[in-house]
Structures are given as C-alpha cells and as structure tokens.
Design an enzyme around this catalytic site. Structure first.
Site, PDB file in Angstrom:
ATOM      1  N   SER A   1     -13.321 -19.115 -29.972  1.00  0.00           N
ATOM      2  CA  SER A   1     -12.635 -18.756 -31.225  1.00  0.00           C
ATOM      3  C   SER A   1     -11.280 -18.074 -31.032  1.00  0.00           C
ATOM      4  CB  SER A   1     -13.517 -17.853 -32.074  1.00  0.00           C
ATOM      5  OG  SER A   1     -14.599 -18.583 -32.589  1.00  0.00           O
TER       6      SER A   1
ATOM      7  N   TYR B   1     -15.504 -11.452 -36.659  1.00  0.00           N
ATOM      8  CA  TYR B   1     -16.565 -11.999 -37.496  1.00  0.00           C
ATOM      9  C   TYR B   1     -17.044 -10.960 -38.523  1.00  0.00           C
ATOM     10  CZ  TYR B   1     -16.654 -15.234 -33.512  1.00  0.00           C
ATOM     11  OH  TYR B   1     -16.318 -16.099 -32.520  1.00  0.00           O
TER      12      TYR B   1
ATOM     13  N   LYS C   1      -8.401 -19.942 -32.142  1.00  0.00           N
ATOM     14  CA  LYS C   1      -7.990 -19.927 -33.559  1.00  0.00           C
ATOM     15  C   LYS C   1      -6.681 -19.169 -33.748  1.00  0.00           C
ATOM     16  CE  LYS C   1     -12.832 -20.251 -35.035  1.00  0.00           C
ATOM     17  NZ  LYS C   1     -14.001 -19.527 -35.564  1.00  0.00           N
TER      18      LYS C   1
ATOM     19  N   VAL D   1     -17.018 -16.713 -28.584  1.00  0.00           N
ATOM     20  CA  VAL D   1     -18.376 -16.662 -28.027  1.00  0.00           C
ATOM     21  C   VAL D   1     -18.408 -16.948 -26.530  1.00  0.00           C
ATOM     22  CG1 VAL D   1     -19.622 -17.111 -30.170  1.00  0.00           C
ATOM     23  CG2 VAL D   1     -18.866 -19.035 -28.738  1.00  0.00           C
TER      24      VAL D   1
ATOM     25  N   TYR E   1     -10.547 -30.080 -32.594  1.00  0.00           N
ATOM     26  CA  TYR E   1     -11.124 -28.737 -32.731  1.00  0.00           C
ATOM     27  C   TYR E   1     -12.073 -28.406 -31.575  1.00  0.00           C
ATOM     28  CZ  TYR E   1     -13.609 -24.779 -34.867  1.00  0.00           C
ATOM     29  OH  TYR E   1     -14.166 -23.553 -35.118  1.00  0.00           O
TER      30      TYR E   1
END
Lengths: 306, 306, 306, 306
Positions: C63, C242, C66, C260, C190
């Site tokens: 992540s 998160y 991102k 993660v 992605y």
C-alpha cells in the site's frame, strides 16, 4: 380430516424439539418459564375445538399483539394512511430490533418489526397510555372471545425497565417525523400491549376471526373489513416469523405471527384458526416446538398454501 | 370460471397502467421495446389455453431464468447443499443488485437477488459456459414445451458489456468462498441465461409445470421433485417480485417471478400456469401492466392464496 | 539530536513487539517472510543517513505504492480533477477493503483505501498495464533514488490470483462510472504496482522527498508541487494507517503510510524521511514493531506534530 | 509575525464566505442569529491578545463543549478507562449524528461524534444533571478564564425539545451496555453543556490552555496532563471538524473543534490559541467564514502542521 389423534401426534412430534430451544433470556419472567411446555389448539368455523398439551397455560402475547394493534390502528386511522404514510409492507432480512435501515429508509419496513410496531402503536387512539391500553385490552378480549384476559404486571415492568433498544427506535422515529405524539406514552402503551397474558386457546380464536375474513364467528360482528383481514394474512406470511419467514413459508406454508413468549397465531382462511404455545425458541426467536407442530400438520393434512 | 372474456377484461384493465411504467433503460435492446405491449396467457391442467394480447411477442426472460437455473441447480447438486451452503431463503428489503449485505452475511439472502442467482448459476454442471448454457437452454425448452427457444445474441452482448455490477457481485462472492469455479465462465453463462427469448405463452407452460408439482402435464415427466416445486412456489411468493414482493402478496396473493424484460411467471398450484408480458416496468422493476392484470384476475376469480 | 545510539535503542524497543504480530497471511510469499525482521533508516536534508537493523532486506511495497501512484496521478491529470471527481479526502472508519460505503457514496472516501487507490491507479496515463507500470516503476526508482528497484514476479502473480475482492471493488467502481477505462488493465497494473520490491532505505528516501516539499534533495528536481506534497502529508496523517490512523496520530503523531509488506513511510517536513520495515503486522494491518520504533523516536525526540 | 493587520485581512477574506453558508436551522435560537457575524481572537503564551470582528458576541458552545467534557471525563475516570472501554479514537466517514455504526461496532468511533460525546458525558461525575452541569460550568469558566460564562436557557430548552435523535443514540448506547447511569439525567446534562454561551475570546483562551500543554498560562495550574492535552490535539485534527476533518487537515492543517453555534477552537501547540466565531455554516456543519479565516492565517503565516 383433522382429528384429536393427529393433533396429539403433532404435539408428540413437536415435543422432541423443545429441548433444542431456549426461553427468551432478556427478562426473568420469560427466562424462567418451563421450556418444555407445548400446546396446540385448533378451532374451525363449525365450532369444533381441538386441544392437545398446554393450551390453557397463560403466557405473554408479546409480538402477537402486533396483529391486534395493527387491526385496531387500521380501524382507528385507516389502512391507506397507515400503509402509505407510516409503515411499509415489505419483508426485511434484518433482525426484528434492527435500527440500521431507519437511517436510509424513511418508514419502517413493515408493521411486524419493532420499529414498525411502535409506529403502528402510536396511531391507536387514546388520550394517554391508559386509554390506549384500555381500548387495546378490550379489543383483545373481543378478538380472543375471553373476558378474563389481563395484563401481566411483572412482565410489563420488566419490559419497561429493559426496553432501551425500543426506546432508541421510538426516539429515532420521532426525530424522523414518523412517530407522532408523546414518545413515552407510546412506549408505555407498547410495553403493556406486549405484556398481556393469553393462552393457546385465546390465540386460536383470534386466528379464527382472521381466518373468517375478520368476522367473529359467534356473533357475526365484523371486527375488521375482509380486505384487510386478507392483507394481514398476506403480511403474516411474508413478515410474520421475523427473519425466519422465508423458511417457514417453504417448510410450513401458513400465515403466522409468533411472539417471544412462545405463541404462534395461524389463520387458515375459510378453514380454521390455530393457536400454539411453546416457550423454547429457536435462534430466530420463534417457538421451536411450535414450528414443528405446524410443519407436521401442514404435511400430514396437505394444507400448505403452496 | 376463467373465460376468454374475463382475460380480455383483465388485459383491458392492465393496459391503462402501461403508460405509467418505463421499459428497462440500461441497454438499448430493452429500452427501445414498445412499452405498450401487453399480453397474458393461461394454461390449465386440462389443456385449456387462453390468450389475450401480445402473447407471442418474444422478449428476454431475464430474472425469470432464475427459476429455471434454480431447478437445474437443485437437480445438479441437491437442494440440501444449495440451501445450506450456498444461498439463504429469506426475503431482503434491499434492491435486487445490492452488495451491502454481502459484507455482513456469509451467504446471499435468497436465489432471486442477483448475488444469489449468480451463486446458483455457479452450481450448474458443465465444463464451461457453453456447456452450462447448452444444458440450460435444453432444459428451458423442455420446461416451456417449445423447441424454438433460443438466445437473443444482441441482448446477451449488451448484458455482458454493461454487467459490471454483476461482475462486482460475482468477484465478491468468489473472494468470500461462496462462488466456486471460474468467475468469468459463470458470468458468461449468467448473462446468456438472462438473454434467452421467450413469450408469455412459453412462460405460462413453465408456470404450469410448477403448478403441476413439477410434472410436465404432457408427458408426465417429473422435471423437479414435488417438494422442491412447492418450496420454489413459496420462495416466489416471499422473494419473487424483488422488494415489491410484500405488496404483491397483499394485493395479488400469487407466487410469481418477474423479469426486467417484462415477463411474469405465475404457478397456481393444481390449477393453472399464467404467463404475462408487459415491458413497461414500475419503480421496483416489475411489469406495471402485468401486475394489474394479475390483480384483476385475483380479485375477480377470488384466487388469492390469502 | 538523532543519533545512531538512539536509533538502535528504538530498534531494540520495537523488537519486543514483533512476536505479537503476524505476517500477512493471504499469500504464501508474504506469509512465509521471517516475522522477526525489523529495520529503520533515516535520511535528513543534510545528507545524513542512519540505519539500524534490516534496512537492506527487500520487501514488497504494497500500500505504500498508493503514495507513488497518487503523486503520479496528480502529475498526470491534476489534483483538482482527482479530488473533485474521483476520490474524497476523508478518513473512514471502515477497513481498507470494505465495499459497503460504495453503495451509499458516489466516490471512494480517500485514495488510501483500496477502492480509492484502484480509482487513482485508473487515472495514471499509459496505453495499457505494461506502459502504466513502466511509468510507475521509473517514477518509483526516481522517488527512491534507486535504479535497481524491480517487480517481485511471484508476489505479483499471487496478488493477481487472490485479488477477487479488489476485482469486486474495481467492477463496482466501473459500474458506478467512477473508474474509467479497461478494468482488467487497471487491476493488472494495480497488482503489479503493489508487488514492487523496496527496502527501508528506499522508503526513507521517498519519505525525504515528501519531507522536502516534493523536491529531490540530490538534484533539486521538483517531483511534485509543494502544495500537493503538503496535502499528501496531511492525508497520510488522517488516513495513512488504515483504521488505526486515529490512534497512530495520538500515540506517534507523524504522517505515515504503511503497507502489508511491513513497510512504513514517514515524511517529517523540513526534517527527515524515515523508512521502516517489519513484516509482523498488528490487527489493523500495520507493522507492529515498526509502529513501536516510531513511537519511541517520537517520544524521545519530542517530534510529534501535536 | 501575527499582526493585527494580518488578522484584519484574514477577517476580510473570511467575510466573503459568510453569505455562502447558513445558520443551523433546527432550532429558532440558532436559525435567527445574524449570519454575517464573524470574529477571530488569538492569544499567545506571552499574553498578547489580538481581536478582529465579533469576538465579544456570545454564541452557544455546542460541540466545542465536547472538548471540555472530554477533559473533565479524563480527569474524573481516567483516559485508560475512557478510551479502552467507552469510546474509540478513530475518525469515521459518517455524519456526526449517525446511528448506523452502533449496530456493528460495540463502542462509538470517537468522542466527537454525538454518540461518543454522550458516552463521555455519562462518565462525568455528579449525582444528577444539576451537579454534573455545575461542575462542567465551573470547569468551562476556568478553561476560558471567564467567570461570567453561563447557560443560555432558551437554547437549552430548544435543544431538549428537539433532541430526539440524541435520545435515540443515548438509549441505544444504554441498551448496548456502553452508557451507564440514568439516560435522561445524562441527556439533560448533555443538552445543557451544549447550550452554554461563550465568545470567540473565551474559546481562544480555552485553546491556549490546550496549546500550553494543558497548563493555565495565568496561574500555571495543570488543568489536564500534558500527554492528554497532546492526545486531544491529535484527536481534534483527525476528528474535530466532523466529516470535513480530512479536507480541513489538507487545506488548513490545524487541530480544531467546531460547533454548530459557529465557533471553532484551535490550539497551536507552544504558540497560541485561536477562537473563531461565524454562525454561517457550510454543508458539513462547520463555520464557513471561520474556516476561511484559518486557511488564510495558515497560508500567510506558514503554520500548517504539514
């Protein structure tokens, strides 16, 4: 076709399932009831009454009162107003006391979930909870053909004390403009109407009236217009057994309304009314043994609607 | 009791409501259908067929295919497996294409919402989408007693192109371990099964088989076990008309399954099958004129279940 | 103020918490990583680099990618378009892979939940997944000042195979008109962007660029406009960890983005960039030991924003 | 750096946005306030006070009282108990008065949404609403360094009359075991604490205390431990501006808590406290002009946290 023999067999069949259920646990008066009680009473249009098991043991009417209050509210303010402005007529997959849908829908889904039943209760005429309840009690006695029906004071007090989830629903409905009038008066009436003592015998008569198109078979008084008796039977089939209604339709196939006191009311149109009592509940909150009695009768007599 | 006269009156009554509805708008092939089409066909167990209006105009079966695939899936993998492991049997107040409940419930609520129907489709045997669809088509022809039934290629292609919401449901089900096998093969089959052309006449025959306890009245072949035909009729009543099922039960009182192509299938047990076609839909996605035809017949003939 | 001594103490402190966490379990390549790995690297604007522990062990960016894709998408199509049309900037209490909110909100809540990140990925220019990824990889190498950064092919393949929940999100976004272009190309990109191998050392440099107002401290190239670097640091604080972002703000008080794979990127404006690696995750999906290292540094150095 | 000149410019800039907002509409006392009021007051640690515009006009504290009650509750029952047992510390994307999440989560998401604030209010000591409120009022006077602060009786009565949504939240929390004690006493106190009259000048002082690590700058009394002052500033940043917190962090970058009376409290650690008043609200419920004043100051002075 329906004999006392058959009814006893049905009772016997149902008995095996009482031990799998549990009484309602949220108040001592329900929790401490003997969970092995089981009884079934049928009444047909010719005046034949059959009984097996614990049909004269009083229990609290609980959600079956939602039938009575719905009829009374239709009489008081009209079905059009009630179903167009106040509650819907659609089943919902959510549990009976869910609040989630109220945030996205304007009206409660149907009159048999708590939010809907509280709304319906608010539509019953009466200047305060006392007067509303007096009218409710009188009408229940008439529907059940039993002048002895009365409030279970201890259950009422427990319901009132533990009824915070219902209070939350009621205030939410008030804030949304659905519930009119005084919230606490409405709730007080609601807790009382759920706490009336009835028997399987009483419930059978109430069901018989609905099966007889809303007409009291003894004095031929029309207690509710036939078209609304029909509508209510339909609603019972789609929404009457909480979020177990779909499975009940498949396996039994009757209109029915259950309560956590262990009762089930079943109107079989033009045929009979059935009252069941069995306080051991399944995980959906319906009488575990009671459902099995009805399943047995449905299969043996071939009288599912489907 | 049911005469051609009465059927024509029902058609006439329904016609007034077609202008209030709209054809499904999401693909041109549905959008551009003449919304004033309306037709009704009834078939009884003695072989009497009555027709009024547009009963021979082909339209896509859409969600009525969920009946066919459900029967096929029960034949292929057993009702026990299907209803205990894969889909529930409870109505839900959510729209047919909702994804919300999938995040809190393990299984789709019932076989007639899209998530449930895609799951059911995944249980039908066949090494790929072609073989699954071949089996489906053959079975549909048998159920409708019409060897000419075939795929509407243009609708299928449009469904496939615009089916992203269904793709989302399918991948979600796959991720949750509900849907097994290849997702794209399953979806390809699903889009095809929804795109088969049928007529009100076809749908009436399919309904007649369900009304006849699953037995084809011509050759007496049992296409589905009587107990499952009964279960499916019950499911149709509680869940067949999307989130308008509760109101349909109250006002019409039949088991029914509708599709956005404008069709409605109605099995009246031991009595008849009814097929309706009217592509103008109400806001719930059910045929606006079709519902009114059924309401008219229910009231005039006094044949509501309730 | 920040010494190698202090960094080692922080590492030591964090080590005690690695055994309480678990590696990500959904693919073998993440599951089987040694969960006791732990490392931290800091880089300040004067070129000082400090390292303690496993700072040169490669792990997948997950992540944290991102961040990279968000910068690239702002460069490609402008922050105005991105934040007004495509994704929001509000934290959500839901888990990173939740689909529920998509049914009630038009746009994903923010660019760091999966639905938002997939939407952002769809805004990156490139004629297909290959070209998009090539641009992403080149930009990641630049942001990390490391030409050796490359795809972890095995992780990519596993992500692609197990990515059905993300597929569901993507098709839902497509059906809602949020995601434009080909869904599978977007997802393929992605999955690849999440599967790039980096080290804590790499992540520290990327964080340093964000801490330096978007300017590469070596060649002074502005990789993103200062105002957007600032906006991204704010977003990292409110949404970067998160549904543990609120607690991280209270206990640590840094902008941060975790993955993660075990990485955390921390830009401390005008001060330094920090890269952490520790694959044992807490129940929110953030590096258990990594958070403790940062908490230690925040407290000892008194550098919380609050 | 901060001059009276700059403050006046900021006020001027903010004025343009007051006409785009609306006063809170749910009670007449808020609705009928002059929506063009706008004022800002700053206080630094050296005792410098700057004021521009309507800084001495009283308005009701509304949700800014949630800061005061949170501090009081931490003093009364400890941060550990409060944050581990009663409320979370995570932002939520839902509006301030949402009830949905309560059905899936055990505790309210954070102390600044209504459900959380009502829970916090229930933790404040006092034998009844009177005593709780007396303690609250005294503490507010101390925090604001103004002995004149008092209840706005008319607002309190209106809040109490229209507070059914909050009543629903409170009873739901009671039913879930989160809220202890008498619900009506708790709500009565809650409505009163929201109805205290303050000015921008008062709010600035309260913010200054939080900016000064919880220590009253005049008498050096520690009103809350420094670690909790810090935690509260962090919470204000992630959750203080309702579901507009993310955007406020990006565009302004200060910890802040707003109320629908039009106030905003801003503690800039080690620097100053800012109090803003502007009753014209944006669609999230935050002061439209007030946000613009803060944005102007943040940009001109370069004092965003990010």
């Amino acid at each position: 076709m329906l004999t006392e023999e058959l009814l006893k067999d049905a009772l016997q069949y149902g008995k095996a399932f009482t031990k799998l259920g549990m009484t309602a646990q949220y108040i001592p008066q329900l929790r401490d009831v003997n969970k092995y009680y089981l009884g079934v009473c049928t009444m047909d249009l010719d005046g034949n009454v059959l009984e097996a098991g614990d049909t004269r043991i009083p229990f609290t009417i609980q959600s079956i009162s939602k039938l009575v209050s719905l009829i009374l509210a239709i009489r008081d303010c009209g079905a059009d107003h009630l179903f167009h402005e106040k509650v819907g007529v659609e089943p919902t997959g959510d549990p009976f006391n869910s609040i989630v849908k109220l945030e996205t829908k304007t009206r409660p889904f149907n009159p048999f979930i708590n939010a809907g039943a509280i709304t319906v209760a608010s539509c019953i005429k009466g200047k305060d909870a006392d007067e509303k309840f007096e009218r409710f009690l009188e009408f229940t006695r008439k529907l059940c053909n039993n002048e002895e029906i009365s409030l279970n004071q201890a259950v009422y007090e427990s319901e009132r004390e533990t009824g915070d989830r219902n209070r939350a629903l009621a205030y939410y409905l008030k804030a949304s403009g659905i519930l009119e009038g005084d919230v606490e008066e409405c709730l007080d009436f609601y807790f009382r109407m759920c706490s009336v003592n009835v028997t399987a015998h009483d419930i059978a008569y109430m069901s018989l009236v609905l099966a007889n198109h809303g007409v009291d078979p003894l004095d031929q008084e029309e207690l509710i217009e036939p078209q609304y008796a029909k509508a209510i039977r339909a609603l019972m089939l789609t929404c009457g057994m909480y979020d177990g209604s779909g499975e009940f339709a498949m396996t039994v196939g009757f209109p029915a309304k259950s309560g956590v006191g262990g009762g089930i009311a079943v109107p079989l149109v033009d045929r009979m009314g059935i009252g069941v009592f069995g306080p051991a509940l399944d995980e959906k909150g319906n009488s575990a043994g009671g459902i099995k009695i009805l399943e047995y009768l449905s299969n043996k007599m071939g009288i599912s609607l489907f």
